[in-house]
Design a protein around this motif. Structure first.
Motif, PDB file in Angstrom:
ATOM      1  N   ARG A  71       0.781  -1.185   0.110  1.00 11.25           N
ATOM      2  CA  ARG A  71       0.062  -0.012   0.195  1.00 11.25           C
ATOM      3  C   ARG A  71       0.822   1.206  -0.002  1.00 11.25           C
ATOM      4  N   LYS A  75       1.219   4.230  -3.344  1.00  9.82           N
ATOM      5  CA  LYS A  75       1.078   5.450  -2.839  1.00  9.82           C
ATOM      6  C   LYS A  75       2.172   6.344  -3.342  1.00  9.82           C
ATOM      7  N   VAL A 266      -7.683   8.707  -4.962  1.00 10.46           N
ATOM      8  CA  VAL A 266      -7.189   7.507  -4.070  1.00 10.46           C
ATOM      9  C   VAL A 266      -7.347   7.833  -2.850  1.00 10.46           C
ATOM     10  N   ASP A 268      -8.171   5.981   1.365  1.00 14.94           N
ATOM     11  CA  ASP A 268      -8.098   4.954   2.400  1.00 14.94           C
ATOM     12  C   ASP A 268      -9.530   4.466   2.862  1.00 14.94           C
ATOM     13  N   LYS A 300      -4.353  -0.465   6.462  1.00 15.07           N
ATOM     14  CA  LYS A 300      -3.763  -0.195   5.143  1.00 15.07           C
ATOM     15  C   LYS A 300      -3.446  -1.354   4.544  1.00 15.07           C
ATOM     16  N   LEU A 303      -5.077   0.284  -1.449  1.00 10.32           N
ATOM     17  CA  LEU A 303      -5.765   1.421  -1.819  1.00 10.32           C
ATOM     18  C   LEU A 303      -7.273   1.385  -2.111  1.00 10.32           C
TER      19      LEU A 303
END
Length: 333
Positions: A71, A75, A266, A268, A300, A303
């Motif tokens: 993850r 990012k 994008v 969480d 996490k 995404l």
């Protein structure tokens, strides 16, 4: 008179020579300025190539690193890809894969104001129909027929499940019992993807499941879920893209985004209808579906993408965070 004419002629010739010299000087100055700008452009191009090569190297190094979670790596890749675009590069840092559905093609603005057909599904040999890939769950209410009919109008053969009683007979719907758990969904969902939409009221072309499956499966990114904007019965709507921070034993939830992928924000987490892979529910210690999704976001696990061009018509929720305090305390334990 002859002397005067000769003087005038000499004067004109002198000014002509001066003008020619001035023009030559101007031309020389313009030439040197053009050359200077040309060298600046060449230098900038070399610097751009150097920056893009550096970003490619950093991206390659991150892929081989075992210190970063997928993850966090994803990012960073999105951030570097945005940086490469700002310096004139292309979207080529993220590796593409063959998606589970066929690609789409933009037909241009020829259908205005009816834009449902602006993007059209192409033919391919590998893509599956969304009916074979997705199962839809919606919360059972007295208006269930409106919801089911709207889904079957777009996807006649897609499987629909709901939280009606097991012994209840509902045409076009498989009843899986009141208050279904994560284990229930694992047992009942046989497709690869699962649209969890407890607040779903009405379904139309704007909720493009082909696009949702495509952005979830067409790259190396570890996408946990794909959602869209939500519009409720009072006409309020929002995208509900939330960012989660867990620092100093404090859970902080912020609305907004900084990165995008394939024109999707994008995030969480979101509380709107979300498409996930059913295998992500395997071995879950949390049985409450809403808390499972929130826990996956806090941990996490991947995404979340919220695509504003996907629109779900809901009853009350518009994707805002509204989990009760007692449920959060239950999750904290």
């Amino acid at each position: 008179m002859r002397i005067l004419k000769h003087a005038v002629k000499s004067c004109v010739q002198g000014w002509r020579s001066i003008l020619i010299v001035i023009l030559l000087l101007i031309i020389c100055q313009m030439y040197f300025e053009i050359q200077q700008k040309k060298y600046i452009i060449i230098a900038k191009d070399r610097e751009k190539r150097h920056v893009l090569e550096s970003l490619q190297g950093v991206a390659k190094g991150m892929r081989n690193s075992e210190r970063m979670s997928q993850r966090d790596r994803d990012k960073k890749l999105l951030q570097y890809e945005s940086s490469s675009i700002l310096v004139g590069g292309e979207r080529n840092l993220i590796s593409k894969r063959r998606p589970d559905v066929c690609p789409e093609e933009y037909k241009g603005n020829q259908f205005w104001p009816y834009q449902f057909e602006a993007w059209q599904l192409q033919n391919c040999t590998y893509g599956e129909k969304v009916e074979h890939l997705v199962t839809i769950f919606f919360g059972f209410t007295s208006t269930w027929k409106r919801t089911v009919d709207s889904i079957h109008k777009i996807h006649p053969y897609i499987k629909i499940i709901s939280d009606c009683a097991n012994d209840q007979k509902v045409p076009g719907v498989e009843c899986i019992g009141i208050n279904p758990t994560v284990s229930t969904f694992q047992a009942k969902v046989k497709t690869k993807y699962f649209l969890y939409a407890p607040e779903l009221d009405y379904f139309n072309e704007w909720a493009d499941l082909y696009r949702a499956v495509r952005v979830m499966s067409d790259s190396e990114l570890g996408i946990f879920g794909v959602s869209g904007a939500s519009r409720n019965l009072t006409g309020h709507w929002a995208t509900g893209c939330l960012q989660i921070k867990m620092e100093y034993y404090r859970l902080q939830i912020l609305e907004g985004y900084t990165e995008e992928y394939s024109d999707c924000m994008v995030c969480d987490y979101t509380q709107g209808p979300v498409l996930i892979r059913i295998d992500q529910m395997i071995n879950s210690e949390i049985e409450n579906p809403d808390l499972f999704l929130l826990d996956s976001a806090i941990r996490k696990k991947g995404l979340w993408l919220v695509c504003p061009d996907l629109l779900f018509f809901t009853r009350n929720s518009i994707g805002k965070f509204d989990i009760r305090r007692d449920k959060l305390k239950e999750l904290a334990k």
